[in-house]
Design a protein around this motif. Structure first.
Motif, PDB file in Angstrom:
ATOM      1  N   SER A  27     115.700  22.230 -16.130  1.00 45.96           N
ATOM      2  CA  SER A  27     114.532  21.900 -17.354  1.00 45.96           C
ATOM      3  C   SER A  27     114.102  23.036 -18.429  1.00 45.96           C
ATOM      4  O   SER A  27     114.390  24.711 -17.250  1.00 45.96           O
ATOM      5  CB  SER A  27     113.217  21.363 -16.917  1.00 45.96           C
TER       6      SER A  27
ATOM      7  N   ARG B 296     120.493  21.717 -24.361  1.00 46.17           N
ATOM      8  CA  ARG B 296     120.627  20.171 -24.927  1.00 46.17           C
ATOM      9  C   ARG B 296     121.871  19.635 -24.371  1.00 46.17           C
ATOM     10  O   ARG B 296     122.448  19.345 -23.717  1.00 46.17           O
ATOM     11  CB  ARG B 296     120.319  19.667 -25.690  1.00 46.17           C
TER      12      ARG B 296
ATOM     13  N   GLN C   4     116.731  19.511 -19.564  1.00 47.60           N
ATOM     14  CA  GLN C   4     115.493  18.277 -20.124  1.00 47.60           C
ATOM     15  C   GLN C   4     114.865  19.911 -20.433  1.00 47.60           C
ATOM     16  O   GLN C   4     115.373  20.921 -19.899  1.00 47.60           O
ATOM     17  CB  GLN C   4     114.735  18.599 -18.715  1.00 47.60           C
TER      18      GLN C   4
ATOM     19  N   THR D 156     111.717  21.573 -23.633  1.00 48.11           N
ATOM     20  CA  THR D 156     110.806  21.414 -24.448  1.00 48.11           C
ATOM     21  C   THR D 156     110.808  22.449 -25.198  1.00 48.11           C
ATOM     22  O   THR D 156     111.034  23.932 -24.771  1.00 48.11           O
ATOM     23  CB  THR D 156     109.559  21.112 -23.155  1.00 48.11           C
TER      24      THR D 156
END
Length: 366
Positions: free
Chosen positions: A139, A157, A162, A164
């Motif tokens: 992440s 990506r 993952q 954010t």
């Protein structure tokens, strides 16, 4: 003028040094770069180089003429304009008759001194370190939803991570305006990126090591936390030189700073225009500044600024500054391809092929 010093290893520095030779300057040209790598382009760092699709070596700029004395790992620490002397980090003075300031910028950081863990992406070394961290991660949290932050998110990506992204403002709105920003925002969400707008800003959490981010009371964390919150012009070495500094070194439209001193690229702030930290502007500004240093009577950069980005399968090319102009006056849509124009002085394409010069002419047409 027999000796010209170019301070910096940026695309603006390399362009200025090579342009001096193109324009017939036969004296000594010395380029001082604080980085240890041969000059390179930063454009692909957040895209193909970070993903591993392209190698570090592929970023190298064409080598300068052998007549240019390139000194790598040489940082300028001060400037004495009266004595026409640069002092470098080993204490050695470097005399000059003419000076090009092209020191670029450094990545802005949010962490206080002594806190480890915050990653940035500005240099080739930054890219190599971040790529290594991503190879072990699941992440990523990206702070900053400008062009760089969203390009990093897109690359992450493609690596299956993952992602954010958090920012004080909606993604890309400050740079591209609402229409173009929405196109990329929609694509980012379709690719599974979580976008969070935090009007109150973020605060890094941790003492000696970064643990996460306080986003208006919510604690966010990830295996890798990257800050993409702009850059700081590298002009600290000019403090006390008598040159005017205002978030960079201030120049006129032709890059002139003072007698026999010019500046170009991310370190330069043009009066009435500001900074334009884009690759195309750095190249064009460097040529104009080199001409001005040689006394050539040429105009400044006249065409609208140009930049591009490629993220989440969307390629956007922009001439001018569409942010703040609102809705475009002309929109030509053909499937996923778009051509947009703002009569106030901007034009853009989305997945649409138009020569750069034609796009810039469209932006400047009345």
């Amino acid at each position: 003028m027999r000796r010209i010093a170019v301070v910096g290893g940026s695309i603006a520095a390399v362009t200025a040094a090579s342009w001096l030779r193109v324009r017939g300057f036969e004296g000594t040209v010395t380029l001082l770069s604080a980085e240890t790598e041969q000059p390179y382009t930063r454009v692909p760092l957040s895209k193909t180089v970070l993903s591993g699709e392209a190698t570090d070596a592929s970023t190298a700029l064409p080598p300068l003429d052998d007549s240019v004395d390139v000194r790598l790992g040489t940082r300028a620490v001060s400037l004495n304009t009266r004595a026409r002397r640069i002092v470098i980090d080993n204490g050695e003075p470097v005399p000059y008759d003419g000076l090009v300031i092209a020191t670029g910028g450094r990545a802005r950081r949010l962490s206080p001194p002594g806190m480890a863990g915050e990653k940035v992406l500005r240099t080739l070394a930054d890219c190599a370190a971040l790529r290594e961290d991503l190879a072990r991660a699941h992440s990523v949290l990206v702070i900053g939803a400008g062009l760089l932050g969203m390009e990093i998110a897109s690359t992450c990506r493609t690596l299956g991570l993952q992602v954010t992204v958090v920012d004080r403002d909606p993604p890309l709105r400050r740079v591209l305006g609402p229409v173009l920003a929405q196109v990329i925002t929609d694509a980012a969400r379709e690719h599974g990126v979580v976008l969070r707008t935090v009007p109150g800003g973020v605060r890094l959490v941790g003492s000696r090591t970064l643990e996460g981010v306080d986003a208006d009371g919510d604690f966010l964390t990830a295996d890798v936390i990257v800050s993409a919150v702009g850059d700081v012009p590298a002009v600290d070495w000019l403090t006390g030189s008598g040159l005017r500094l205002d978030r960079g070194v201030v120049t006129d439209s032709r890059g002139r700073v003072a007698n026999d001193i010019v500046a170009a690229g991310d370190a330069a702030v043009v009066r009435g225009v500001g900074r334009r930290p884009h690759w195309t502007n750095a190249v064009e500004q460097a040529r104009v500044a080199a001409d001005a240093l040689l006394g050539e009577d040429v105009a400044g950069v006249a065409l609208p600024s140009y930049f591009w980005t490629n993220q989440f399968g969307v390629e956007v090319k922009v001439a001018g500054e569409p942010a703040g102009l609102g809705e475009p006056d002309m929109v030509d849509v053909d499937g996923s391809s778009m051509l947009l124009r703002w009569s106030a002085g901007a034009a853009a394409t989305v997945n649409h092929t138009v020569p750069v010069r034609k796009l810039r002419q469209l932006a400047s047409a009345t």
